[in-house]
Scaffold this motif. Structure first.
Motif, PDB file in Angstrom:
ATOM      1  N   SER A 186       0.850  -1.186   0.000  1.00  0.00           N
ATOM      2  CA  SER A 186       0.000   0.000   0.000  1.00  0.00           C
ATOM      3  C   SER A 186       0.883   1.233   0.000  1.00  0.00           C
ATOM      4  O   SER A 186       1.991   1.223   0.535  1.00  0.00           O
ATOM      5  CB  SER A 186      -0.891  -0.042   1.240  1.00  0.00           C
ATOM      6  N   VAL A 187       0.389   2.288  -0.610  1.00  0.00           N
ATOM      7  CA  VAL A 187       1.211   3.481  -0.694  1.00  0.00           C
ATOM      8  C   VAL A 187       0.414   4.686  -0.208  1.00  0.00           C
ATOM      9  O   VAL A 187      -0.805   4.742  -0.361  1.00  0.00           O
ATOM     10  CB  VAL A 187       1.738   3.684  -2.131  1.00  0.00           C
ATOM     11  N   ASP A 188       1.133   5.587   0.414  1.00  0.00           N
ATOM     12  CA  ASP A 188       0.519   6.815   0.893  1.00  0.00           C
ATOM     13  C   ASP A 188       0.819   7.915  -0.109  1.00  0.00           C
ATOM     14  O   ASP A 188       1.953   8.369  -0.202  1.00  0.00           O
ATOM     15  CB  ASP A 188       1.150   7.185   2.243  1.00  0.00           C
ATOM     16  N   VAL A 209       0.161  14.504  -4.912  1.00  0.00           N
ATOM     17  CA  VAL A 209      -0.401  13.549  -5.873  1.00  0.00           C
ATOM     18  C   VAL A 209      -1.912  13.701  -5.956  1.00  0.00           C
ATOM     19  O   VAL A 209      -2.502  13.755  -7.032  1.00  0.00           O
ATOM     20  CB  VAL A 209      -0.054  12.099  -5.472  1.00  0.00           C
ATOM     21  N   THR A 210      -2.528  13.810  -4.803  1.00  0.00           N
ATOM     22  CA  THR A 210      -3.985  13.818  -4.785  1.00  0.00           C
ATOM     23  C   THR A 210      -4.535  15.186  -5.181  1.00  0.00           C
ATOM     24  O   THR A 210      -5.725  15.321  -5.427  1.00  0.00           O
ATOM     25  CB  THR A 210      -4.504  13.470  -3.381  1.00  0.00           C
ATOM     26  N   SER A 211      -3.650  16.166  -5.259  1.00  0.00           N
ATOM     27  CA  SER A 211      -4.037  17.556  -5.502  1.00  0.00           C
ATOM     28  C   SER A 211      -5.228  17.976  -4.647  1.00  0.00           C
ATOM     29  O   SER A 211      -6.180  18.575  -5.102  1.00  0.00           O
ATOM     30  CB  SER A 211      -4.294  17.832  -6.993  1.00  0.00           C
ATOM     31  N   SER A 212      -5.161  17.532  -3.422  1.00  0.00           N
ATOM     32  CA  SER A 212      -6.091  18.068  -2.419  1.00  0.00           C
ATOM     33  C   SER A 212      -5.252  18.207  -1.157  1.00  0.00           C
ATOM     34  O   SER A 212      -4.047  17.962  -1.198  1.00  0.00           O
ATOM     35  CB  SER A 212      -7.268  17.110  -2.191  1.00  0.00           C
ATOM     36  N   ASP A 213      -5.865  18.560  -0.053  1.00  0.00           N
ATOM     37  CA  ASP A 213      -5.019  18.734   1.119  1.00  0.00           C
ATOM     38  C   ASP A 213      -4.868  17.452   1.938  1.00  0.00           C
ATOM     39  O   ASP A 213      -4.183  17.438   2.947  1.00  0.00           O
ATOM     40  CB  ASP A 213      -5.529  19.879   2.006  1.00  0.00           C
ATOM     41  N   ARG A 214      -5.542  16.407   1.465  1.00  0.00           N
ATOM     42  CA  ARG A 214      -5.404  15.169   2.217  1.00  0.00           C
ATOM     43  C   ARG A 214      -4.521  14.192   1.470  1.00  0.00           C
ATOM     44  O   ARG A 214      -4.443  14.208   0.251  1.00  0.00           O
ATOM     45  CB  ARG A 214      -6.781  14.542   2.441  1.00  0.00           C
ATOM     46  N   SER A 215      -3.880  13.339   2.232  1.00  0.00           N
ATOM     47  CA  SER A 215      -3.141  12.282   1.545  1.00  0.00           C
ATOM     48  C   SER A 215      -4.052  11.049   1.464  1.00  0.00           C
ATOM     49  O   SER A 215      -5.037  10.941   2.184  1.00  0.00           O
ATOM     50  CB  SER A 215      -1.842  11.967   2.270  1.00  0.00           C
ATOM     51  N   LEU A 216      -3.660  10.159   0.583  1.00  0.00           N
ATOM     52  CA  LEU A 216      -4.568   9.065   0.247  1.00  0.00           C
ATOM     53  C   LEU A 216      -3.812   7.750   0.327  1.00  0.00           C
ATOM     54  O   LEU A 216      -2.709   7.624  -0.212  1.00  0.00           O
ATOM     55  CB  LEU A 216      -5.098   9.289  -1.174  1.00  0.00           C
TER      56      LEU A 216
END
Lengths: 839, 572
Positions: free
Chosen positions: B216-218, B223-230
């Motif tokens: 799994s990768v964070d 990358v997500t171009s939002s303020d949260r990581s995924l």
């Protein structure tokens, strides 16, 4: 055939009892049985006799002899009794002989007269002496019940897990009870005793008076009582010659009988078959044996000799000086077949087979008769079942032959029952043999199971027979042959007169690589007998090193254990041994041992690294491993130590070690580090800020960023920082400071050893195109294009590339041409290319 | 993501009344719970942590219940430490024999990243038993392996231990039909080169850039171009990922944009739909499309982020240098590139990696470079790396060229004179010096550098070299290919000699009559010390070409950075 039922005696209308000889005993008894304490184990077990008991006052100086015989009268053991007076003998479920002494001590002997252990029934028993004792069997094992001189009972329901229970007192009891027995109900042991006309039941907490249901009046005393093999039934013999038979709870009466003999019987035991409705007890007097049940008449036998009764699951064994007989109710299948004028399918089938052998057509008639009734399957089953209950092999054979004959006329008769019966009978006949002397009936055998039977054979040291049986029945090796061989080997190691080599070889020859045999278990046994050398020899045969190690450690052969552990490849095992060794040996020897075992050494180092740093140092010291010693001190200089002096000292030691290791590079580097540390300390003192533990590069950078250019240069000189690095360093630092003026000065200080492209790059990184362009012009021709592209001057880059006539550069520029703005440039390049190609 | 998350995530644990989860580290756990349960690897460090925690509680006068669960096995040494720290009586110990975590349809991981350092640096053989147990487990599940091959000391030891286990418990696997036809065990030190190269296959690149943990990768905000990581699970179930994971990075963008266009087209279909069709579309396809859309945008984001990072560091230059090292030309230029890399403090791990790559491909550094590079490195990144260099030398990753062949000569003379055992010891002692990588010779022998006429077409790969832009066929994979082709090591004597593995390669074949042809296509490759995604991709490619199906079992998925970090000494 006519005489086959001659020994059948009817009891009432529905049942027959027969008595047949098992063995003619040729034991050489010097005394009468009545003069001995006798104990015979159930399931065809051994017989123990203790002659010359103490109740006879004569010749107290003569020590009694304890003798053990097989059921066929073969002597198994004989030993002089050297302990105190014995009150009672009995066999445990594991066929161990329990000898209850007057003082409440119980001595336990093996089948071969080998002393096993001893335990006591408690102080109370010791004080009041034992008046009487019984050994009884429960589902947990074997129990002992004791009647003391104070007329109190003490019992233990399981001698292998001894818990003594003192039973409550019987109120108003003056003398000894006339008779008593241990009862086992609902997994709890009780005592039932008779005092005059009263019966009392003792359980753990209370004593309660009980009355048998429907007991005839006029009873003034109970003379004898008998519990059935399964503790389900109870029989009482009264002084009026009346026998009451009922359930053990006394709440239900099965039947009663009056034999008109008032003399107390010598023995009374139940004689019933599992799952049979018939109930009968066998009562024995001096010269008379009587089978009584639910019938007005009893069966009577005359006893020529002093006899002893042994209750069994499905009958009674009766042995005397000369014979050993079995008395039981004729099983249904046998009865059906052999009863005179029986028309049962089995009987007809047996007849048919006989006629067939005589080549008589009658065979067909009989067969037809059975088939017309559709009873052939039943007939075959009957014959098979009856064969199981026959003692004589010839009868077994003829019944099995009949069954096999009948099977031919059946389409789908599953063969297992027939095959299984043939196998079982073969086993039974083998063990019933005179030399083996285990007269098991088929029902007993099934109840006992083959596993227990094998155990008993092993106990009798009949290893070959046991193995033959295993092989014959094709038991899995682990359960069968291997287990027996392991037992044999354990017995073998106890033969002290045979040399270690011979024993080890003999065992290995027999056992080889038989799966499931654990050589280490055998070795452990050998060690237990004090034969350490033999144990080591045996361990050599153990294929699993992991199994060898614990025993070797136990035997204090730690070094051997270590090499075995290493062989096993199991580091955990190695470690276990290491810690053992560490405690066992002095430090020097321990290290020497490690030295010869690199794997163990590295393992121990691992442990020391985390747990015993000082030891680790000693280890390196011992090996003159200066390189590692150096690393060790370096590591130490970073650990915990906060004071700079301590760290420098540690580094100095490290440097010395590195010199010894001839690793000059590391030594020099360490010395540099010492210098740097001291210097950083000084810088912190003089300039403030944080310098300690920065790398040299970072130290210089920090100085430049702090504006201490002089110091920085001094440092660079002191530590001989190569020019290239210094230029990179300064360039980056000045750009970070955005001190463009200083940067320009620096760039002009002398010719850059790293060229000027990096200046362009770094300026661009700081997004200063203006400064970047300054340096782009100074970039050498090879990198010019790149530099121009970096500052975004595509057109000029194209010109330079065209001028260079460099294909790679051309395509690089082309790839930077984007959109309409660079359209003209792109065309220009294409043209230049085309021209180049023309040429 | 940790292995525990893959098996029982936080919500499952909470359902089972786990109050709070802590990382085992040297910090007091602030918890009011009555019971503490430690799920740990059997390491002395962890034991000391447990002990200090228990002792702290004791000092504070609290009583709690402590349970230590060792995974995958309990070690005597650990219990010893608990005993020495005086807490053995306070804790109860247990074992959780968990050794294999399926990360993907063809990838099993033992999740033992420490295996590499423990075995290849410290010479600690503790995990060999664990490997043997894992193999034993597999053979009880899938029947015996009719063909076994292996190379490397650890492979050999594991194999022998495994065999012993099988013998001890025979009967279980006997008579079973084998389901997996081949097993190949390979030590990481047989091929360090491949593991040290920059990865350019998508999955490898993602691992190098973002670090894939436990499959799994964070993905961060960039990358997500939002303020949260995924958090994204990367495996065959991710359809978009599954199609690009093995692709060379240069193809990935093209593929993704094509995919995006297709997706758009599928969305567009709804324009001409009537109500009924629309209903169908919404209920059946829309969810799938949306899911795909989401995945697509994630991977596009990841690609952009990779592009940005890679161009920043002048990735092209780096790759060019690596290729030059692999092919063995322009060594001087490469050396100065590395020097500049160090001088500019680009990255300590990267610099180290390049130095190692140079050392291995060149059979060790020439003494002058060896000294100067090390000096430069210490100046740039700190003097504590002196220890790192000592580690690398011991592991044979960064060595000095021996003047001539003197050492090997001495060694062979010595081994003639003394017994094998002693010789083995001496060899061990010299191993770091004497173990020559011989990469150039091996490369020639096994044809690892493909000769290319014109451009290597990365879209339609010809051989396994595509995972390194066509410049290099991974050594490990080539060895596996060669052995599988021959069904033995026959004819590879010279290669084995060059790999210093003459004594350490084995083949074990049993009769194949019971193995179905289906099972003979299946190959379990066991990497002891870790494998990279590039190697997995290369073998997947080989499988497709030759009709095999590879299954991978690795002690952990690794890459160059992880290897270097394992070797680095950082200040405590």
């Amino acid at each position: 055939m006519d005489c086959y039922t001659a020994n059948w005696n009817p009891l009432g209308d529905s049942a027959f009892y027969r008595k047949y000889e098992l063995y003619s005993m040729d034991w050489d008894l010097k005394e009468e049985l009545r003069d001995c304490l006798v104990a015979a184990a159930p399931y065809g077990g051994p017989i123990a006799l203790l002659r010359n008991p103490w109740r006879k006052e004569k010749a107290a100086s003569v020590r009694p002899v304890l003798e053990i015989y097989s059921a066929s009268g073969l002597p198994l053991a004989s030993l002089l009794w050297k302990s105190g007076p014995v009150v009672s003998l009995g066999w445990s479920a594991e066929e161990e002989l329990l000898c209850v002494q007057e003082d409440g001590g119980v001595l336990v002997y093996g089948l071969h007269g080998d002393f096993r252990r001893h335990f006591s029934m408690g102080n109370e028993v010791l004080q009041n002496r034992v008046l009487d004792a019984r050994i009884f069997h429960t589902e947990f094992g074997s129990g002992v019940a004791i009647l003391t001189g104070a007329h109190r009972f003490t019992l233990s329901a399981n001698v292998s897990d001894l818990k003594l229970r003192r039973m409550p007192e019987v109120p108003g009891l003056q003398g000894a009870p006339t008779c008593w027995t241990a009862l086992c109900q609902d997994r709890v042991a009780h005592i039932l005793l008779a005092v005059g006309p009263d019966l009392y039941l003792l359980d753990q907490s209370a004593c309660s008076a009980v009355t048998p249901f429907g007991l005839a009046p006029g009873v003034s005393s109970f003379l004898q009582m008998a519990v059935s093999f399964t503790y389900r039934h109870l029989a009482l013999f009264t002084d009026t010659g009346y026998i009451w038979m009922g359930t053990a709870s006394l709440k239900e009466k099965l039947c009663e009988f009056n034999c008109n003999i008032r003399a107390p019987p010598k023995q009374m035991v139940w004689c019933s078959r599992p799952r049979s409705k018939e109930r009968a007890v066998v009562v024995a007097w001096e010269r008379r044996l009587m089978v009584v049940g639910d019938a007005p008449e009893s069966i009577q036998f005359v006893l020529d000799e002093d006899s002893y009764l042994v209750p069994e699951l499905d009958g009674v064994r009766i042995f005397s000086r000369s014979t050993h007989e079995f008395l039981h109710e004729v099983p249904v299948a046998s009865e059906e077949i052999f009863k005179i004028a029986s028309m049962a399918p089995g009987a007809l089938l047996l007849e048919a087979q006989k006629e067939y052998e005589k080549e008589s057509q009658k065979a067909d008639e009989y067969l037809r008769e059975i088939q017309e009734l559709g009873q052939l399957t039943q007939a075959v089953q009957q014959c098979i079942e009856a064969a199981g209950h026959e003692h004589r092999p010839d009868m077994q054979k003829s019944l099995l032959r009949a069954a096999s004959f009948g099977k031919c006329f059946l389409d789908r008769f599953p063969p297992d029952s027939f095959v299984r019966m043939c196998q079982d009978l073969r086993v039974l006949n083998a063990i019933r043999d005179y030399h083996i002397g285990i007269p098991l009936t088929y029902s007993q055998y099934k109840q006992l199971t083959i596993q227990v039977l094998l155990d008993r054979l092993v106990l009798r040291r009949l290893y070959p027979l046991a193995i033959q049986i295993c092989e014959y029945l094709r038991l899995p090796e682990v359960q069968g042959v291997s287990r027996i061989l392991a037992h044999w080997a354990c017995y073998k190691v106890q033969q002290k007169d045979v040399s270690d080599e011979d024993v080890a070889r003999a065992i290995n020859q027999k056992l080889g690589d038989t799966p499931g045999v654990s050589y280490s278990d055998i070795a452990a046994r050998a060690y237990g007998c004090g034969r350490t050398e033999l144990a080591i020899k045996l361990l050599e045969y153990e294929p699993r090193s992991g199994e060898q190690v614990p025993l070797l450690l136990k035997m204090k052969r730690s070094k051997l254990a270590l090499s075995k552990a290493i062989e096993s490849g199991d580091t955990d095992l190695v470690f276990t041994v290491l810690l053992h060794l560490k405690n066992e040996l002095n430090r020097g020897d321990f290290f020497m041992t490690l030295r010869n075992q690199p794997m163990a050494l590295s393992l121990y180092r691992q442990f020391c690294k985390h747990q015993e740093l000082e030891t680790l140092k000693d280890l390196y010291n011992q090996d003159d491993n200066h390189q590692e010693l150096g690393s060790f001190h370096i590591r130490a200089s970073y650990a915990a130590e906060e004071r700079i002096e301590g760290r420098v000292a540690a580094l100095q030691t490290a440097a010395d070690a590195f010199y010894k290791a001839k690793n000059e590079f590391a030594a020099k580097a360490t010395e540099d580090q010492m210098r740097l540390l001291r210097l950083q300390r000084r810088l912190e003192d003089e300039l403030g800020g944080r310098f300690l533990d920065l790398s040299l590069h970072d130290t210089v950078t920090t100085l430049i960023l702090g504006g201490h250019n002089k110091r920085a240069e001094q440092l660079a000189r002191d530590f001989r920082i190569p020019d290239k690095r210094l230029w990179w360093l300064k360039l980056t630092a000045l750009a970070d400071l955005e001190d463009w003026e200083e940067l320009e000065k620096f760039s002009k200080s002398k010719k850059s050893p790293i060229g000027y492209l990096p200046f362009v790059e770094i300026c661009m990184k700081q997004h200063n195109k203006y400064e970047a362009k300054k340096y782009a012009s100074r970039v050498g021709p090879e990198q010019k294009v790149k530099a121009l592209l970096l500052v975004g001057d595509v057109a000029q880059a194209a010109d330079v590339a065209i001028e260079h006539r460099n294909e790679a550069e051309l395509s690089l520029v082309l790839s930077h041409c984007t959109g309409a703005t660079d359209g003209a440039t792109a065309d220009k390049i294409q043209r230049a290319r085309a021209q180049a190609q023309k040429k | 993501m940790s292995p525990l998350d893959r098996i029982a995530n936080v919500s499952i644990l909470k359902q089972h009344e786990v109050d709070k989860l802590y990382k085992v580290e040297n910090k007091p756990a602030v918890s009011s719970s009555e019971q503490l349960c430690f799920l740990v690897r059997p390491r002395i460090k962890n034991m000391r942590y447990v002990a200090s925690l228990v002792n702290a509680d004791k000092l504070a006068g609290r009583t709690r219940k402590y349970k230590v669960i060792f995974s995958p096995q309990k070690f005597h040494a650990c219990e010893m430490v608990l005993e020495e720290e005086g807490v053995y009586g306070d804790v109860s110990c247990d074992e959780w024999a968990f050794s294999l975590l399926p990360l993907d349809v063809d990838l099993l991981s033992m999740e033992l990243p420490e295996f590499f350092r423990d075995y290849f640096l410290e010479g600690d053989q503790r995990w060999i038993n664990t490997v043997a147990q894992a193999l034993h487990l597999l053979s009880t599940l899938y029947g015996p392996f009719p063909n076994c091959y292996g190379i490397g000391r650890c492979a050999k030891m594991s194999y022998e231990l495994w065999r012993t286990l099988e013998e001890e418990e025979d009967g279980e696997t006997k008579g079973r039909r084998p389901e997996i036809g081949h097993i190949f065990l390979l030590d990481r030190d047989v091929d360090f080169v491949t593991a040290l190269c920059s990865q350019v296959v998508y999955e490898g690149l993602v691992d190098d850039t973002f670090r894939i943990k436990c499959g799994s990768v964070d993905f961060g905000p960039e990358v997500t171009s939002s303020d949260r990581s995924l958090k994204v699970l990367l495996n065959a179930e991710d359809k978009v990922f599954n199609e690009i994971r093995n692709e060379h990075f240069s193809n990935v963008f093209g593929f993704l944009s094509q995919k995006a266009r297709n997706l758009q087209a599928q969305y567009d279909r709804r324009r001409g739909m009537d109500i009924k069709q629309m209903k169908n579309f919404v209920s059946q396809e829309l969810k799938g499309l949306k899911q795909e859309h989401r995945l697509l945008s994630v991977h596009i984001g990841a690609c952009e982020s990779i592009m940005k990072k890679k161009t920043k560091q002048d990735f092209q230059e780096l790759i060019k240098t690596e290729h030059a090292l692999l092919e063995g030309f322009n060594i001087r230029e490469s050396t100065s590139y590395i020097e500049e890399h160090i001088d500019r403090q680009v990255s300590p791990i990267e610099s180290l990696r390049l130095m190692c790559l140079l050392s291995i491909t060149e059979n060790g550094l020439i003494p002058k470079d060896y000294r100067s590079l090390k000096t430069q490195y210490l100046q740039s990144y700190g003097p504590e790396h002196l220890l790192t260099f000592s580690n690398l030398r011991r592991a044979g990753l960064l060595t000095e060229q021996a003047p001539g062949d003197t050492l090997t000569a001495v060694e062979s003379k010595v081994s003639k004179l003394v017994t094998d055992k002693a010789a083995g010891k001496i060899t061990d002692a010299f191993s770091s010096l004497a173990k020559r990588s011989n990469f150039r010779a091996i490369s020639k022998k096994l044809n690892l550098i493909p000769r290319v006429d014109g451009e290597y077409d990365l879209k339609v790969p010809r051989d396994m070299a595509y995972v390194f832009s066509g410049a290099y066929v991974p050594l490990s994979c080539r060895v596996i290919e060669q052995v599988l082709e021959r069904r033995s090591w026959q004819g590879l004597d010279e290669v084995l000699r060059l790999l210093n593995c003459s004594e350490l390669a084995f083949t074990d074949m049993t009769k194949e009559d019971k193995a179905s042809s289906e099972s003979l296509r299946l190959i379990l490759v066991v990497f002891l010390g870790g494998c990279t995604f590039s190697e997995i991709s290369a073998l997947r490619f080989l499988g497709r070409e030759k009709g095999y199906r590879f299954i991978f079992l690795t002690t952990a998925v690794t890459n160059s950075a992880r290897l270097m970090e394992a070797m680095s000494e950082v200040k405590a």
